[in-house]
Design an enzyme around this catalytic site. Structure first.
Site, short mmCIF file in Angstrom:
data_model
loop_
_atom_site.label_atom_id
_atom_site.label_comp_id
_atom_site.label_asym_id
_atom_site.label_seq_id
_atom_site.Cartn_x
_atom_site.Cartn_y
_atom_site.Cartn_z
N GLY A 188 1.04 -1.16 0.07
CA GLY A 188 -0.02 -0.02 0.16
C GLY A 188 0.84 1.14 -0.03
O GLY A 188 1.62 1.44 0.65
N HIS A 451 8.88 38.52 4.23
CA HIS A 451 10.26 38.08 3.55
C HIS A 451 11.50 37.88 4.47
O HIS A 451 11.60 38.75 5.33
CB HIS A 451 10.63 39.14 2.54
P1 NAD Z 1 -4.80 5.14 2.01
O1 NAD Z 1 -6.07 4.96 1.48
O2 NAD Z 1 -4.19 6.54 1.89
O3 NAD Z 1 -3.76 4.28 1.17
C1 NAD Z 1 -4.07 2.90 0.77
C2 NAD Z 1 -3.24 2.46 -0.42
O4 NAD Z 1 -3.12 1.22 -0.64
C3 NAD Z 1 -3.82 3.15 -1.87
O5 NAD Z 1 -2.79 3.59 -2.38
C4 NAD Z 1 -4.36 1.79 -2.41
O6 NAD Z 1 -4.42 1.92 -3.90
C5 NAD Z 1 -3.40 0.64 -2.01
N1 NAD Z 1 -3.74 -0.72 -2.03
C6 NAD Z 1 -5.26 -1.03 -1.68
N2 NAD Z 1 -5.23 -2.48 -1.67
C7 NAD Z 1 -3.83 -2.90 -1.92
C8 NAD Z 1 -3.34 -4.08 -2.23
N3 NAD Z 1 -3.87 -5.05 -2.19
N4 NAD Z 1 -1.97 -4.05 -2.64
C9 NAD Z 1 -1.27 -2.97 -2.68
N5 NAD Z 1 -1.70 -1.80 -2.59
C10 NAD Z 1 -3.21 -1.62 -2.28
O7 NAD Z 1 -4.80 4.30 3.17
P2 NAD Z 1 -3.71 4.12 4.51
O8 NAD Z 1 -2.68 4.78 4.05
O9 NAD Z 1 -4.00 2.68 5.16
O10 NAD Z 1 -4.42 5.16 5.66
C11 NAD Z 1 -5.74 4.88 6.02
C12 NAD Z 1 -6.42 6.25 6.33
O11 NAD Z 1 -5.65 6.86 7.33
C13 NAD Z 1 -6.35 7.04 5.09
O12 NAD Z 1 -7.70 7.42 4.91
C14 NAD Z 1 -5.75 8.48 5.56
O13 NAD Z 1 -6.33 9.66 5.12
C15 NAD Z 1 -5.55 8.21 7.09
N6 NAD Z 1 -4.23 8.84 7.37
C16 NAD Z 1 -3.83 10.04 7.22
C17 NAD Z 1 -2.59 10.56 7.13
C18 NAD Z 1 -2.27 12.07 7.31
O14 NAD Z 1 -3.31 12.56 7.27
N7 NAD Z 1 -1.10 12.46 7.26
C19 NAD Z 1 -1.62 9.72 7.77
C20 NAD Z 1 -1.88 8.46 7.77
C21 NAD Z 1 -3.20 7.97 7.63
#
Ligand code: NAD
Ligand code: FAD
Length: 475
Positions: A188, A451
């Site tokens: 992911g 600035h």
């Molecule tokens: P995410 O939705 O950001 O990313 C998950 C990723 O995994 C996606 O790019 C998706 O395409 C990929 N994916 C899904 N299934 C897969 C697979 N089988 N194999 C490979 N890739 C796959 O979710 P996350 O990173 O788990 O985060 C969860 C939530 O937590 C998010 O909604 C995010 O907004 C929140 N979060 C926010 C922050 C922040 O605001 N800085 C930080 C961490 C988490």
């Protein structure tokens, strides 16, 4: 016997605890029931965000960034530090201290605002009653005029890679490593994959991120995502797109990740795997079937624009309802719901919620991407400014990336701001305020920016939308 409250909140994360404090500020007799237990079994308010999410990840991102800079950047500033040593136990202890202090802060705020904080599980029963099961002792009934559900979310688990808490872990597990893994596989390439992948990469792990989608950071503006991808590559983060993981197998001491992409089948040997493929709403045991609260096909509690559920005077907020899974989104919903319960006007402006990825470069945006405007057929103009021409960014030695501003071609209203570069998460605040006030690009052009600051890049991007940039060649 039952206790009576005006408001009972189930869940003490950033959505629930904020709702509880605001309700109490309105003079409503409020209780907040929260089930969170830390790894050592101690209860703690603050939910995922404070105990296993936003805060511990940012603590480790900060520490690992300092380590990385000392290793790679200090010499350029003329600073020699001798041999650098990593004390991971101390780094982790610092992180834990921060989360404990902040969680203690919530308990103190509850006390000061006269919120009754209750550790244990809550279940919504019919007629706005809540069964409260404390950590020890008998369950009791709480009666409430209003119930706010704020039960949050949990990590999605993959059948091919079930969590074992040791070698195949979720984001919480990946925040707790007591040794830097030599080779780390991350399934992911979303927000968690990039943030936690960055932490362990900076501390010395060989990190490989396997992302299913063909496009990197598909939710971000494509130009910004391309720039971020270029910088991550330079840092040595190995991000493989279009990768479908088929199996994770034990192979002696190592784990073997088998995956497929356009080029065919591949294998990757790693020591640990972090699964970060998204989160799902957490509603197990939360709703008595007769409580009348509908859940949608994806498991989210169904709510309207004002977070009302299908049951009268039952509300739901935060990660357990539709919308981005972000702490600040949940908190604002909590404030809106408490204000509505108190009879005040309130709303959440869902079009102006900032997103921030706390990597280096930081990536932050608010509003529409260029691709979204194209798809919607909106006529827009674009202004960009590269940090390469920012005096402050150069002084910081972080002069890569850009600010991109999108404004309506006819009205000049700012429709989106996208930043990849130093302190993007702080800079985006200016764009959020501007958009909340429906500012035009010209409004920001005529606003004086200090600035030398990084905010000048926003000023210049606004100027560039009308080919008036001073410190860049206008096209
Ligand atoms: P995410 O939705 O950001 O990313 C998950 C990723 O995994 C996606 O790019 C998706 O395409 C990929 N994916 C899904 N299934 C897969 C697979 N089988 N194999 C490979 N890739 C796959 O979710 P996350 O990173 O788990 O985060 C969860 C939530 O937590 C998010 O909604 C995010 O907004 C929140 N979060 C926010 C922050 C922040 O605001 N800085 C930080 C961490 C988490
Ligand atoms: P939660 O924080 O999940 O809190 C829900 C609480 O309800 C928990 O304490 C849970 O135990 C409790 N609960 C559940 N069911 C019951 C029940 N039946 N009875 C009693 N209590 C119950 N977001 C950001 O905005 N910025 C970030 O930098 C950021 N970084 C993150 C990093 C990581 C590693 C992770 C995993 C997430 C991150 N997030 C970030 C997302 C953020 O943590 C969530 O959006 C936020 O915590 C959601 O808040 P919430 O109150 O809805 O739910």
């Amino acid at each position: 016997m039952s206790r009576k409250f005006d408001v009972v909140v189930i869940g003490g994360g950033p959505a629930g605890y904020v709702a509880a404090i605001r309700a109490a500020q309105h003079g409503l007799d409020t209780a907040c029931v929260d089930a969170w237990l830390n790894r050592d079994g101690t209860p703690a308010f603050g939910g995922t965000c404070l105990n296993a999410g936003c805060i511990p990840s940012k603590a480790l991102l900060e520490s690992s960034e300092l380590y990385h800079r000392a290793q790679r950047e200090f010499a350029n500033h003329g600073i020699g530090v001798g041999e650098l040593a990593l004390d991971l136990a101390q780094m982790q202890a610092r992180k834990t201290r921060i989360t404990r202090e902040l969680s203690g802060g919530i308990s103190a705020l509850f006390k000061a605002n006269k919120v009754t904080g209750l550790h244990g599980r809550g279940q919504l029963l019919p007629d706005n009653k809540v069964r409260y099961t404390p950590l020890e002792g008998e369950a009791e009934l709480l009666e409430a005029e209003h119930v706010i559900l704020a039960s949050g979310s949990t990590p999605v688990e993959l059948d091919i890679a079930p969590f074992d808490g040791e070698r195949i872990v979720d984001s919480w597990g990946a925040l707790e490593f007591d040794r830097v893994p030599e080779r780390l596989g991350v399934i992911g390439g979303g927000v968690i994959g990039l943030e936690l992948g960055s932490v362990w990469s900076r501390l010395g792990a060989k990190v490989t991120i396997l992302e299913a989608m063909d496009r990197f950071l598909f939710m971000a503006d494509a130009q910004i995502a391309r720039e971020a991808q270029r910088q991550f590559k330079q840092q040595g983060l190995d991000i493989r797109l279009g990768a479908t993981v088929q199996a994770v197998e034990q192979s002696g001491e190592a784990l073997r990740l088998r995956y497929e992409d356009e080029q065919g089948d591949h294998e990757l040997a790693v020591d640990k795997v972090v699964v970060a493929v998204g989160r799902r709403p957490c509603t197990e045991g939360l709703l008595d079937p007769l409580a009348g609260v509908d859940v949608d096909e994806r498991g989210f509690i169904a709510v309207d624009q004002e977070c009302r559920t299908t049951a009268l005077n039952v509300w739901a907020i935060g990660d357990c309802v539709r919308g981005p899974m972000l702490a600040h989104k949940g908190s604002e919903e909590g404030i809106m719901v408490a204000d509505l319960i108190a009879g005040e006007y309130a709303e959440v402006n869902y079009g102006v919620i900032p997103s921030i990825i706390y990597t280096t470069p930081e990536i932050a945006w608010v509003g529409k991407t260029e691709e979204e405007l194209q798809a919607a057929g909106v006529a827009y103009k674009v202004g960009t400014f590269n940090f390469a021409a920012s005096g402050r960014a150069k002084a910081m030695d972080h002069a890569a990336g850009l600010v991109k501003m999108l404004a309506d071609a006819a009205s000049d209203e700012i429709l989106g701001v996208h930043i990849c570069g130093p302190l993007a998460g702080e800079l985006i605040g200016e764009a959020v305020v501007a958009m909340e006030f429906q500012a035009s690009a010209e409004d920001l052009q005529r606003t004086i920016h200090g600035h030398p600051t990084l905010t000048e890049a926003i000023h210049e991007a606004a100027l560039s939308a009308d080919q008036r940039a001073i410190h860049a060649i206008n096209r």
